[in-house]
Design an enzyme around this catalytic site. Structure first.
Site, PDB file in Angstrom:
ATOM      1  N   ASP A   1     -29.772  40.857-102.474  1.00  0.00           N
ATOM      2  CA  ASP A   1     -30.540  40.855-103.692  1.00  0.00           C
ATOM      3  C   ASP A   1     -31.304  41.980-103.842  1.00  0.00           C
ATOM      4  O   ASP A   1     -32.489  42.048-104.312  1.00  0.00           O
ATOM      5  CB  ASP A   1     -31.301  39.510-103.906  1.00  0.00           C
ATOM      6  CG  ASP A   1     -31.526  39.596-105.614  1.00  0.00           C
ATOM      7  OD1 ASP A   1     -30.646  40.259-106.282  1.00  0.00           O
ATOM      8  OD2 ASP A   1     -32.334  38.706-106.159  1.00  0.00           O
TER       9      ASP A   1
ATOM     10  N   LYS B   1     -46.449  31.874-103.368  1.00  0.00           N
ATOM     11  CA  LYS B   1     -45.183  31.649-104.288  1.00  0.00           C
ATOM     12  C   LYS B   1     -44.956  30.343-104.512  1.00  0.00           C
ATOM     13  O   LYS B   1     -44.639  29.297-103.746  1.00  0.00           O
ATOM     14  CB  LYS B   1     -44.058  32.360-103.544  1.00  0.00           C
ATOM     15  CG  LYS B   1     -42.694  32.297-104.409  1.00  0.00           C
ATOM     16  CD  LYS B   1     -41.573  33.271-103.345  1.00  0.00           C
ATOM     17  CE  LYS B   1     -40.283  33.135-104.174  1.00  0.00           C
ATOM     18  NZ  LYS B   1     -39.406  33.940-103.758  1.00  0.00           N
TER      19      LYS B   1
ATOM     20  N   GLY C   1     -40.644  34.152-111.241  1.00  0.00           N
ATOM     21  CA  GLY C   1     -39.364  34.201-110.889  1.00  0.00           C
ATOM     22  C   GLY C   1     -38.471  33.162-111.419  1.00  0.00           C
ATOM     23  O   GLY C   1     -39.012  32.421-112.583  1.00  0.00           O
TER      24      GLY C   1
ATOM     25  N   LEU D   1     -49.178  37.081-110.182  1.00  0.00           N
ATOM     26  CA  LEU D   1     -48.793  38.529-109.926  1.00  0.00           C
ATOM     27  C   LEU D   1     -47.184  38.785-110.431  1.00  0.00           C
ATOM     28  O   LEU D   1     -46.855  39.892-110.627  1.00  0.00           O
ATOM     29  CB  LEU D   1     -48.724  38.561-108.449  1.00  0.00           C
ATOM     30  CG  LEU D   1     -50.126  38.440-107.736  1.00  0.00           C
ATOM     31  CD1 LEU D   1     -49.882  38.191-106.418  1.00  0.00           C
ATOM     32  CD2 LEU D   1     -50.677  39.891-107.960  1.00  0.00           C
ATOM     33  N   GLY D   2     -46.341  37.751-110.590  1.00  0.00           N
ATOM     34  CA  GLY D   2     -45.135  37.792-111.180  1.00  0.00           C
ATOM     35  C   GLY D   2     -44.485  36.449-110.905  1.00  0.00           C
ATOM     36  O   GLY D   2     -45.262  35.402-110.844  1.00  0.00           O
TER      37      GLY D   2
ATOM     38  N   VAL E   1     -45.754  33.634-108.813  1.00  0.00           N
ATOM     39  CA  VAL E   1     -46.360  34.140-107.765  1.00  0.00           C
ATOM     40  C   VAL E   1     -47.750  34.489-108.100  1.00  0.00           C
ATOM     41  O   VAL E   1     -48.053  35.251-109.197  1.00  0.00           O
ATOM     42  CB  VAL E   1     -45.718  35.543-107.153  1.00  0.00           C
ATOM     43  CG1 VAL E   1     -46.563  35.842-105.742  1.00  0.00           C
ATOM     44  CG2 VAL E   1     -44.462  35.160-106.736  1.00  0.00           C
TER      45      VAL E   1
HETATM   46  P1  ATP Z   1     -36.335  35.705-108.523  1.00  0.00           P
HETATM   47  O1  ATP Z   1     -36.255  34.887-109.678  1.00  0.00           O
HETATM   48  O2  ATP Z   1     -36.288  37.361-108.983  1.00  0.00           O
HETATM   49  O3  ATP Z   1     -35.592  35.653-107.360  1.00  0.00           O
HETATM   50  P2  ATP Z   1     -38.501  34.527-107.130  1.00  0.00           P
HETATM   51  O4  ATP Z   1     -38.726  33.293-107.885  1.00  0.00           O
HETATM   52  O5  ATP Z   1     -37.488  34.489-105.861  1.00  0.00           O
HETATM   53  O6  ATP Z   1     -37.691  35.503-108.158  1.00  0.00           O
HETATM   54  P3  ATP Z   1     -39.778  36.723-106.047  1.00  0.00           P
HETATM   55  O7  ATP Z   1     -38.936  37.753-106.549  1.00  0.00           O
HETATM   56  O8  ATP Z   1     -40.223  36.617-104.627  1.00  0.00           O
HETATM   57  O9  ATP Z   1     -39.740  35.267-106.752  1.00  0.00           O
HETATM   58  O10 ATP Z   1     -41.212  36.998-106.684  1.00  0.00           O
HETATM   59  C1  ATP Z   1     -41.471  37.269-108.148  1.00  0.00           C
HETATM   60  C2  ATP Z   1     -42.281  38.340-108.541  1.00  0.00           C
HETATM   61  O11 ATP Z   1     -43.628  38.293-107.805  1.00  0.00           O
HETATM   62  C3  ATP Z   1     -42.010  39.535-107.599  1.00  0.00           C
HETATM   63  O12 ATP Z   1     -41.044  40.393-108.776  1.00  0.00           O
HETATM   64  C4  ATP Z   1     -43.219  40.254-107.573  1.00  0.00           C
HETATM   65  O13 ATP Z   1     -43.549  41.161-108.810  1.00  0.00           O
HETATM   66  C5  ATP Z   1     -44.240  39.217-107.458  1.00  0.00           C
HETATM   67  N1  ATP Z   1     -44.566  39.122-106.041  1.00  0.00           N
HETATM   68  C6  ATP Z   1     -43.600  38.412-105.109  1.00  0.00           C
HETATM   69  N2  ATP Z   1     -44.235  38.454-103.880  1.00  0.00           N
HETATM   70  C7  ATP Z   1     -45.256  39.119-104.023  1.00  0.00           C
HETATM   71  C8  ATP Z   1     -46.262  39.239-103.034  1.00  0.00           C
HETATM   72  N3  ATP Z   1     -46.024  38.924-101.792  1.00  0.00           N
HETATM   73  N4  ATP Z   1     -47.495  39.966-103.479  1.00  0.00           N
HETATM   74  C9  ATP Z   1     -47.457  40.550-104.587  1.00  0.00           C
HETATM   75  N5  ATP Z   1     -46.647  40.253-105.448  1.00  0.00           N
HETATM   76  C10 ATP Z   1     -45.394  39.613-105.237  1.00  0.00           C
END
Ligand code: ATP
Length: 360
Positions: free
Chosen positions: A138, A41, A21, A18-19, A26
């Site tokens: 953030d 995640k 980070g 889905l994404g 995720v």
């Molecule tokens: P960052 O490096 O930006 O801090 P991170 O590792 O903390 O990222 P998140 O920002 O929590 O991760 O999630 C990364 C991406 O995954 C988000 O930008 C979003 O597109 C997707 N995402 C996160 N949580 C969800 C969710 N609960 N449902 C759907 N998509 C999600």
């Protein structure tokens, strides 16, 4: 919450990405027992204090504690946590409506009144956090999602509490983390932070939402930070000609250098732009609208930058795998190998956001 040591795959079927980070991916998850959809995640954790890749277990524990304390309809809910030697997996509610900014960019016309319906939900979530002395630190478009974009009134969901912090009584907390265009001067100057730091970010987000222009952004991060310190922002008439005076007043009361002078989330919710007192104010709000042409341009550029970062991360991952193979790792465990490779390459600015000092 007790962290489970079971294998996630035994209980959930792992689906699409889905994404991504800084520290992992995720992905969609389907609970085998019930068929319920979740998001997982996957966070790579550091093997030891010397490893430079991955995140410390304590940082994930902090994110988990905060998410547990933040049960609110506009904040992503946490269900469970799994951990093994190399990674931790947060099982969270699946947020399927995408980012708020993408949803808005897909429309032909959005009035201020419609934009306010979303802003109100953001303020309610942030007010709830701030009442618990928790700051997000953030807040930016990428972290504001929608639960279901096809619903009549889509629901906002705030995500990514990786930089969030709960203030203890009388505690002084300083941090240089954040994303350049959304941070106030107290972050840049390494001064004590407070929940008011989030309110600045809401001011920046509102400014962008209405105009498609980022108030302080410049060609380089360094210039952007200089603009923030100099409080260099204005409302260019050719961009803001569709914006109401009350909207500008709202933004001006958030983009204030002194954190104690900024509106709080509670004050925002009773500002006359959000809560009109007269029919005239209400009519103004309905008549005024987002500068859609500019907003679509801003969003397209933002998405382009995000996919550039994604390609950069994928390339890096492939290179690391090659490196591991070349050094003929005996047991072939690439994940372990990756987290011990020193990362000496230059990252795109947005990937360095957790340490502002090296973000330019
Ligand atoms: P960052 O490096 O930006 O801090 P991170 O590792 O903390 O990222 P998140 O920002 O929590 O991760 O999630 C990364 C991406 O995954 C988000 O930008 C979003 O597109 C997707 N995402 C996160 N949580 C969800 C969710 N609960 N449902 C759907 N998509 C999600």
């Amino acid at each position: 919450m007790a962290f489970k040591h079971a294998n996630v795959e035994d209980l959930y079927e792992i689906g699409v990405v889905l994404g991504s980070g800084n520290f992992g991916q995720v992905r969609t998850l389907t609970e085998r027992a019930t068929g319920t959809q979740w998001a997982g995640k996957f966070i790579k954790t550091r093997k030891n204090a010397c490893s430079r890749l991955g995140i410390q277990r304590s940082a994930v524990e902090r994110e988990v504690d905060l998410l547990q304390a933040l049960q609110h309809p506009n904040i992503m809910a946490l269900k469970d946590v799994f951990e093994n030697r190399a990674e931790m997996v947060l099982i969270v509610e699946l947020i399927s409506g995408g980012e708020l900014f993408d949803f808005i960019a897909g429309k032909d016309n959005v009035s201020e009144s419609e934009a306010i319906e979303f802003l109100k939900q953001i303020l309610e979530a942030v007010g709830f956090m701030h009442n618990k002395q928790i700051a997000h630190f953030d807040l930016k478009p990428e972290n504001i999602m929608l639960s279901d974009k096809d619903a009549e009134h889509p629901n906002i969901k705030l995500i990514d509490f990786g930089l969030a912090h709960q203030f203890k009584q009388g505690e002084e907390y300083k941090s240089m983390c954040g994303t350049p265009q959304y941070i106030p001067s107290e972050v840049i100057n390494y001064e004590p932070l407070s929940t008011a730091t989030d309110m600045w970010s809401i001011g920046v987000i509102t400014y962008i939402l209405l105009s498609g222009l980022s108030p302080f952004q410049d060609y380089t991060d360094e210039e952007t930070l200089k603009n923030i310190l100099a409080m260099k922002f204005e409302f260019p008439e050719h961009i803001f000609n569709m914006t109401s005076d009350l909207a500008k007043d709202f933004i001006q009361k958030l983009l204030v250098k002194d954190p104690s002078e900024r509106m709080t989330a509670e004050e925002c919710l009773i500002h006359q732009w959000i809560q009109p007192l007269t029919r005239k104010q209400m009519a103004n709000r309905n008549r005024s609208s987002i500068n859609m042409k500019n907003f679509k341009k801003f969003n397209a550029k933002r998405k382009w930058k995000m996919s550039y970062n994604m390609v950069w991360m994928c390339n890096r991952f492939l290179r690391l795998q090659l490196l591991c193979r070349q050094s003929s790792v005996a047991d072939g465990d690439l994940r372990d190998c990756e987290s011990d490779v020193e990362d000496t390459e230059t990252k795109p600015a947005s990937l360095m956001r957790r340490r502002l000092s090296s973000s330019s």
